[in-house]
Design a protein around this motif. Structure first.
Motif: not given
Length: 223
Positions: A17-24
């Protein structure tokens, strides 16, 4: 798709989830990994991910305030198009909040959200997932029933560096469509409580809270 609650940074899905947050999201909008430990363990902060085939394809964070009978959507992330992730998250979040409100002996009054305003800012540092485009997100939230508060809105940077983040609207989705204004003190009290975690408040934010405290109501305008 599974609606899974995350309550620890040790949950393997939290890293995804945290990686996804950094992507968007822009960098200043993403809390550092280690700083998530206490928020995730807070029973009043509800972090859920949409899981498909073991992968996090969406996420949402929100909270319910019993004393005010309101909710706040911290964020909603749609990681892939064409999977109805937004509807899946919105429906599950709404059902969860209605349960919390009923346990409090009430019907939910409504929900706050900060919404990017692409008409104020010409460019945002977002990822390439089209459903996360600020124009798309704004129109979707309008369809859900959100209205913008009639105030020049800023919020403290999540970097806790005392900088004011602009280019957003504070919005509210009333459960009753006939609600067209909110008590100003409710808004001021809510924002003060919500941003207690960030001690370095920008001067613009403090002035905004002061102006709110001097008024009786804040109008809700079309989004």
């Amino acid at each position: 798709m599974e609606y899974h609650r995350i309550t620890s940074i040790q949950d393997p899905l939290f890293f995804k989830m945290h990686e996804l947050m950094k992507e968007v999201f822009p960098k200043e909008e993403v809390l550092d990994y280690e700083l998530w430990k206490e928020p995730l363990e807070d029973p009043d902060i509800r972090v859920f991910v949409a899981v498909l085939n073991g992968q996090v394809v969406g996420a949402t964070e929100y909270r319910y305030y019993k004393d005010w009978n309101i909710a706040m959507t911290d964020f909603t992330i749609i990681g892939q198009p064409g999977l109805s992730i937004g509807r899946f998250l919105a429906q599950n979040r709404s059902a969860d909040l209605q349960i919390l409100a009923r346990e409090n002996g009430k019907e939910l009054f409504g929900m706050f959200a900060e919404i990017y305003d692409p008409y104020q800012v010409s460019h945002y540092e977002f990822g390439t997932v089209k459903p996360m485009d600020p124009f798309v997100r704004r129109e979707v939230l309008s369809h859900l029933g959100y209205k913008r508060l009639d105030l020049a809105y800023v919020h403290p940077s999540w970097n806790n560096d005392g900088e004011a983040v602009k280019g957003l609207d504070l919005c509210f989705m009333p459960s009753n469509d006939s609600v067209y204004e909110l008590p100003s003190q409710l808004v001021a009290d809510f924002l003060t409580t919500y941003y207690t975690v960030l001690p370095n408040k920008p001067a613009e934010w403090l002035e905004m809270i002061k102006r709110l405290s001097e008024k009786e109501t804040v109008h809700l305008l079309p989004l």
